[in-house]
Structure formats: C-alpha cells, structure tokens
Design a protein around this motif. Structure first.
Motif, short mmCIF file in Angstrom:
data_model
loop_
_atom_site.label_atom_id
_atom_site.label_comp_id
_atom_site.label_asym_id
_atom_site.label_seq_id
_atom_site.Cartn_x
_atom_site.Cartn_y
_atom_site.Cartn_z
N ASP A 55 0.68 -1.16 0.13
CA ASP A 55 0.20 0.05 0.43
C ASP A 55 0.73 1.04 0.12
OD1 ASP A 55 -2.61 -1.73 0.02
OD2 ASP A 55 -2.98 -1.43 1.86
N VAL A 56 2.47 0.55 0.78
CA VAL A 56 2.39 2.24 0.52
C VAL A 56 3.49 2.39 -0.20
CG1 VAL A 56 4.79 1.47 2.15
CG2 VAL A 56 3.86 4.11 2.40
N MET A 57 3.96 1.44 -0.91
CA MET A 57 4.82 1.52 -1.76
C MET A 57 4.84 1.61 -3.40
SD MET A 57 7.99 1.04 -0.93
CE MET A 57 9.09 0.79 -2.18
N VAL A 58 3.32 0.89 -3.37
CA VAL A 58 2.54 1.18 -5.31
C VAL A 58 1.60 2.69 -4.88
CG1 VAL A 58 0.86 0.11 -6.71
CG2 VAL A 58 2.77 -1.20 -4.95
N ASP A 59 1.69 3.26 -6.66
CA ASP A 59 0.46 4.00 -6.64
C ASP A 59 -0.61 3.50 -7.82
OD1 ASP A 59 -0.28 6.89 -7.54
OD2 ASP A 59 0.39 6.39 -9.59
N HIS A 60 -1.57 3.68 -7.66
CA HIS A 60 -2.50 3.18 -8.54
C HIS A 60 -3.39 3.87 -8.73
CE1 HIS A 60 -5.73 0.65 -9.47
NE2 HIS A 60 -5.60 -0.48 -9.23
N ASP A 61 -3.67 4.56 -10.31
CA ASP A 61 -4.09 5.68 -10.31
C ASP A 61 -5.78 5.17 -11.44
OD1 ASP A 61 -4.18 3.56 -12.79
OD2 ASP A 61 -2.94 6.08 -14.52
N GLY A 62 -5.37 3.61 -11.07
CA GLY A 62 -7.48 3.26 -11.49
C GLY A 62 -7.64 2.48 -12.31
N THR A 63 -5.84 2.56 -13.18
CA THR A 63 -6.33 1.95 -15.01
C THR A 63 -4.66 0.45 -14.58
OG1 THR A 63 -4.57 3.34 -15.52
CG2 THR A 63 -7.20 3.48 -16.10
N GLU A 64 -4.03 1.65 -13.58
CA GLU A 64 -2.70 0.36 -13.72
C GLU A 64 -1.91 0.78 -12.04
OE1 GLU A 64 0.08 3.40 -15.98
OE2 GLU A 64 -0.66 1.55 -17.04
N LYS A 65 -1.07 -0.15 -12.09
CA LYS A 65 0.11 -0.18 -10.65
C LYS A 65 1.07 0.49 -10.91
CE LYS A 65 -2.78 -2.77 -8.15
NZ LYS A 65 -2.90 -4.35 -7.50
N ASN A 66 1.77 1.65 -9.97
CA ASN A 66 2.80 1.62 -10.71
C ASN A 66 3.84 1.97 -9.46
OD1 ASN A 66 2.20 3.81 -12.92
ND2 ASN A 66 3.17 1.91 -13.59
N ALA A 67 5.18 1.97 -9.54
CA ALA A 67 5.87 1.96 -8.42
C ALA A 67 5.95 3.79 -8.37
CB ALA A 67 7.95 1.59 -8.25
N ILE A 68 5.50 4.23 -6.91
CA ILE A 68 5.12 5.79 -5.89
C ILE A 68 6.44 6.03 -6.65
CG2 ILE A 68 4.65 6.35 -4.29
CD1 ILE A 68 3.09 4.99 -3.01
N GLY A 69 7.99 5.83 -6.65
CA GLY A 69 8.52 6.98 -6.86
C GLY A 69 8.29 6.67 -8.00
N ASN A 70 8.24 6.25 -9.02
CA ASN A 70 8.48 6.76 -10.70
C ASN A 70 7.74 7.63 -10.92
OD1 ASN A 70 10.92 5.17 -10.29
ND2 ASN A 70 9.96 3.49 -11.37
N ALA A 71 6.32 7.22 -10.09
CA ALA A 71 5.20 8.37 -10.54
C ALA A 71 5.67 9.71 -10.61
CB ALA A 71 4.19 7.74 -9.15
N LEU A 72 4.95 10.71 -11.46
CA LEU A 72 4.93 11.87 -11.18
C LEU A 72 4.08 12.17 -10.80
CD1 LEU A 72 4.47 12.01 -15.56
CD2 LEU A 72 6.33 13.11 -14.05
N PRO A 73 4.51 13.62 -10.23
CA PRO A 73 3.89 14.51 -8.87
C PRO A 73 2.97 15.44 -9.27
CG PRO A 73 6.19 15.30 -9.03
CD PRO A 73 5.91 14.29 -10.10
N TYR A 74 1.97 14.93 -9.54
CA TYR A 74 0.82 16.55 -9.60
C TYR A 74 -0.49 17.16 -8.86
CZ TYR A 74 0.86 13.74 -14.62
OH TYR A 74 1.27 13.95 -15.07
N GLU A 130 9.54 12.55 -23.29
CA GLU A 130 8.05 12.11 -22.53
C GLU A 130 8.16 10.51 -22.58
OE1 GLU A 130 3.20 13.71 -23.15
OE2 GLU A 130 5.10 14.64 -24.76
N THR A 131 7.91 10.10 -23.53
CA THR A 131 8.40 8.75 -24.05
C THR A 131 9.34 8.14 -22.79
OG1 THR A 131 8.17 8.89 -26.15
CG2 THR A 131 9.19 7.31 -25.25
N HIS A 132 10.19 8.57 -22.46
CA HIS A 132 11.21 7.81 -21.19
C HIS A 132 10.85 8.27 -20.22
CE1 HIS A 132 14.34 6.12 -23.33
NE2 HIS A 132 14.53 6.52 -24.09
N ILE A 133 9.62 9.70 -20.03
CA ILE A 133 9.31 9.14 -18.91
C ILE A 133 8.27 8.14 -18.43
CG2 ILE A 133 7.82 10.83 -17.56
CD1 ILE A 133 9.20 12.77 -18.02
N HIS A 134 7.06 8.15 -19.17
CA HIS A 134 6.61 7.00 -19.14
C HIS A 134 6.63 5.37 -19.70
CE1 HIS A 134 4.46 10.17 -19.90
NE2 HIS A 134 2.95 10.51 -19.20
N LYS A 135 7.62 5.72 -19.93
CA LYS A 135 8.71 4.28 -20.18
C LYS A 135 8.65 3.35 -19.18
CE LYS A 135 12.27 1.54 -22.89
NZ LYS A 135 13.34 1.48 -23.95
N VAL A 136 9.46 4.72 -17.74
CA VAL A 136 9.81 4.22 -16.51
C VAL A 136 8.74 3.73 -15.69
CG1 VAL A 136 10.48 5.28 -14.49
CG2 VAL A 136 11.72 5.30 -16.47
#
Length: 506
Positions: A55-74, A130-136
């Motif tokens: 729960d503290v390591m994963v970012d879930h935007d409703g469609t997919e899960k990503n590592a929180i460290g890699n997630a863009l901050p909005y 932009e491509t590489h940020i989303h590739k990460v």
C-alpha cells in the motif's frame, strides 16, 4: 508493470563488462562487494508485492499500478506518498541508501518541464523525454544519473586537451550518436539505465557544442566498461564490527564510453548549449527532496546512537549533554521543517507538475549538508571515546577474553556487554570508520558541490519581497527598483507572505 526483485537481478545479468580491483566480475548479483546493495534494491522491488508494504509502495491511478517513486507528482498528496514510501524503505532495510532510483528519476522530470525550450531546439527531443518518463513507469527500471566527468585540466577548454576528458559526440549515424568519454556514477554497475548529461557550467558564447549532449543510456550497451571503486562490503574479517559498511556500501563506478551507440530515440538534447545549461540549473528541483529526506534519516541514526550511549550510563541527566542532544534535534527538525514546508507551499511547474517549493527545498538542502559534519562531531562526542578504542567482536567471543569483556562492558541487566558492543560498533561505523568518512564526502558532493547548492538557493529565493519591504519602510523612490523584475506585486507584507500560499492553492 511492477518488477519483482528476481526480475531485477535477471535484468543485470547481461554480460556487462564490470571490473572490481582490476578483475572482471562475472555476476554482479553474487559478488560480495555488490551483493548487499543488489539485494537491497531487489527487496525494494519486492516490497511492492509484499502485502505488508504494498500500500505504501504502489501508486494506483485506477487503471494500472506503478512504483510510487517513479510516479509523476501532480498534487501535494503525491509528495506525501513519496515521503511515506521512502521512510518505509529505510525502516524496512534498517539503514540509509542514496542511490536506489527514486531520487534520480526526478531529474528527468526537470527536463520534462523544459519541453518548450526543447521544442525550440528539436521537437523530437521533447517527444523523447516524454516517452522515456512514461517508459520508466511501464518498465520500472533501476534508474541512475550520470553527471561527473574526469574533467582533466579544468583551466583548459575540452578541445584543448584530451577530448575524452568530457563525454562528447564523435559521430552521427542513421542509428544514433556515437559517444566517447567517461562518467562517474554510483550504482551504475548494477543499474539498468542512466540519465547521462554534461557538467560544464560555463559554455561561454558557444551556442553549439559536441559536449552538450544528454541521453538515456542502456547500461547493458556494447562498448561500456565499468571500473569500480573497491567496496567496503565483503572485506572484513567479521561483519559485526562494521554493521553499516557490510550492508549499505553503494559502489561508485567510472563508466567508460568506448564509442557507444546511443539510439536517436534515447537522445534528449544534442549540441545546443542552451538545453545543457537549462538542465544544470533545474536538475535537482525534484530529486533534491529525496536526497534531503535521506539526510533526515541519517540524522535519526546519529541521534539514536548518541542517545543510547548517554542513557545507558545516565549522562542524559546532565544539562551539558542535553544541550548537545538538543543541537542534534534542532538540526534534525530543521531538515524536517524544510521538507514539510516545501510540500505545503508547493508550486506548479511549467509542465503542470507539483514541484516542492524551490526556495525552501534548496535552503533545506544547504541546512542539511552544511551542518552534517559538525553534527557528526557532536554525535561522536556524545558517544564518547569508547567508539574508537573498543576491541572487535572476536574479543567478546573468545573464551580467554570474554569474561573480561563481560565484566567491563556490562553496565546492568538491561545493558549487557554484547548489546554495548553492538551499539559501539554501529556508532563507530556511522561516525568514525573509513565508511563514515566516505559517506560524509559523498553527501557533500552527491548533488553538486556546496557552492552550486548555495547558487540554487540564490536563484530560487524571492529577493523582491525583502527589497519592496525595505523600499516602503525607508520611503525610497521608485527609481531604486529600476531594472529589477517584480515578483510580488505591490510588495505589501500580506502579499509577500501569501504569495506562496496562493501558488500552493492553485
């Protein structure tokens, strides 16, 4: 996707050319000097799958899960989530590591903020970042950042000495750029990719240069050679004597680029010194946060070590000792305050990301680093001379010497000899060992030298507020502000203090 620790280990078993102490390393996942940190990075990947920590390591935007460290901050909450994740990692592994990816991927976000500038150079470069940020996000690589060159004679221009002293382009091909030179990068030998960029700060009047190149480097690419600093791990007769060095040493590497092909889709800028200068000025606007947070955890290590040492003997009752403990606490809480305020007064970036308040973050970085050395000295004093004279673990074990160690190192039923030995060994490795000295120097330069960190404060502090305040209080004429860019409107005290709050609210 969210990789597992084993998938990460498999990804770096790619026959890369790694050398440690002059010998070729067959498998960085198994070599004793690399294995502790490789295992820690693998554990961080596995934490995203562990029900206790997911729960503290994963970012879930409703469609997919990503590592929180890699997630863009909005949003501000995104930064609180990143802070909780980093704390969870350090608590889980029981120490502090600086290069594990979440603190370097933010450097790519800085270039993402410069898309308008990149479009002036070449629209393809803007698309690549932009491509590489989303590739990460999609591939979850271990991402590091290569900055420092060997440099050579710094009084000479690169072209006036061995040109390979600074990384540069030697040829353009249909497939991409061919580059030569070298870069220093911690953890490169066991990472997947590096954001590679120049360190030249003064380009003079040059608008174009083969040294002004930035790209994403696949660290399994042909032509790369990794020449590593000898590690602290795996070199001790007994790891119990050096509990931090044995587990948390991050191996530094000089990465040789021997005519390495960088595909065009991995090139983020090329030849334009304007782009290179932009990234140098904005490189740490996001990544400084994780770096400062790690220094906060180092402060906790020092406070805990010092406090245990004075409490076990009752010295914590003395006012002089309490004063020194308070000095450590003031430093620690100063770091904490800057991190907290940088989120609370966050700013919207040019690309629409939530950026920690830059003046507060950069000032917090200087507060953390400028005081690190004197705070270490206070912690040494509180730990006392025994951290440098206590015998090693074997002396506490040997039948002939154990009774004497038990006699002189046991204080009471709560503090027996073995626990005191463990604490003193920990404090020595944190404050006094060759590993401690290495860490101190590394922290000093890990995010650019001190003068550059101060320059970041200078660039981000809002000087107009104090100027306008004094202008009104001293009844100065409007002429004194001629040529100074206004940032705070009429300069009122209310507006001066509410401006960051308005930015945060927006």
């Amino acid at each position: 996707m969210l990789r597992t620790g084993e998938e990460y280990k498999d990804s770096i078993r790619d026959n890369r050319e790694v050398y440690m102490n002059g010998e070729r390393v067959k498998d960085v996942t198994a070599h004793p000097m690399f294995k502790p940190l490789v295992d820690i990075r693998a554990r961080i990947y596995d934490m995203a799958h562990d029900p206790k920590t997911a729960d503290v390591m994963v970012d879930h935007d409703g469609t997919e899960k990503n590592a929180i460290g890699n997630a863009l901050p909005y949003t501000q909450e995104d930064w609180w989530a990143k802070r909780r994740s980093t704390d969870a990692v350090m608590e889980d592994i029981g120490g502090v590591v600086t290069r594990v990816g979440d603190e370097t991927v933010g450097e790519m976000w800085s270039l993402y903020d410069g898309q308008d500038m990149l479009n002036e150079v070449d629209p393809q470069f803007s698309k690549n970042i932009e491509t590489h940020i989303h590739k990460v996000l999609k591939e979850d690589p271990f991402h590091v950042s290569a900055n420092t060159d060997p440099k050579g004679d710094r009084s000479l221009a690169p072209q006036d000495q061995d040109p390979d002293m600074l990384l540069h382009v030697v040829k353009e091909t249909d497939a991409g750029l061919i580059v030569r030179g070298a870069k220093y990068e911690t953890a490169a030998a066991y990472a997947n990719q590096a954001f590679t960029k120049p360190t030249i700060a003064n380009w003079g009047n040059d608008t174009l240069s083969d040294y002004a190149v930035g790209f994403i480097c696949d660290l399994g690419s042909p032509g790369l050679k990794f020449l590593c600093r000898g590690g602290f791990a795996g070199t001790r007769a007994d790891d119990r004597d050096y509990p931090l060095a044995a587990r948390f040493d991050e191996v530094d590497t000089i990465v040789i680029f021997d005519n390495v092909l960088i595909p065009w889709e991995n090139v983020l800028f090329y030849r334009h010194t304007k782009a290179a200068a932009f990234i140098r000025n904005t490189l740490h606007r996001y990544s400084a946060f994780a770096f400062v947070q790690r220094t906060l955890k180092q402060a906790d290590q020092m406070i805990g070590s010092a406090l245990f040492n004075v409490r076990q003997t009752g010295l914590d009752k003395q006012p002089a000792v309490q004063e020194k403990l308070a000095d450590l606490a003031i430093w620690r809480e100063g770091i904490n305050a800057h991190l907290t305020a940088s989120i609370a007064l966050g700013e919207r970036s040019p690309a629409g990301l939530m950026m920690p308040n830059q003046s507060l973050l950069m000032a917090g970085r200087c507060h953390a680093l400028n005081n690190l050395s004197p705070m270490m000295h206070i912690a040494r004093e509180l730990c006392g001379g025994q951290i440098c004279v206590t015998p090693n673990a074997a002396t506490f074990d040997a039948p002939e010497t154990k009774p004497w160690m038990d006699k002189y190192y046991s204080i009471n039923e709560n503090w027996v000899a073995d626990d005191r030995r463990k604490l003193l060994a920990y404090a020595r490795d944190l404050l006094n060992s060759d590993y401690a000295g290495h860490r101190l120097t590394f922290q000093l330069f890990a995010q650019s030298p001190p003068f550059a960190q101060s320059a970041a404060v200078y660039r981000n502090f809002d000087w107009d507020g104090p100027l306008n305040f004094v202008k009104k209080g001293a009844f100065l004429s409007d002429n004194v502000m001629a040529g100074i860019e206004q940032k705070t409107g009429d300069g009122s005290v209310e507006q001066y203090y509410s401006q960051p709050l308005l930015k945060a609210a927006e």
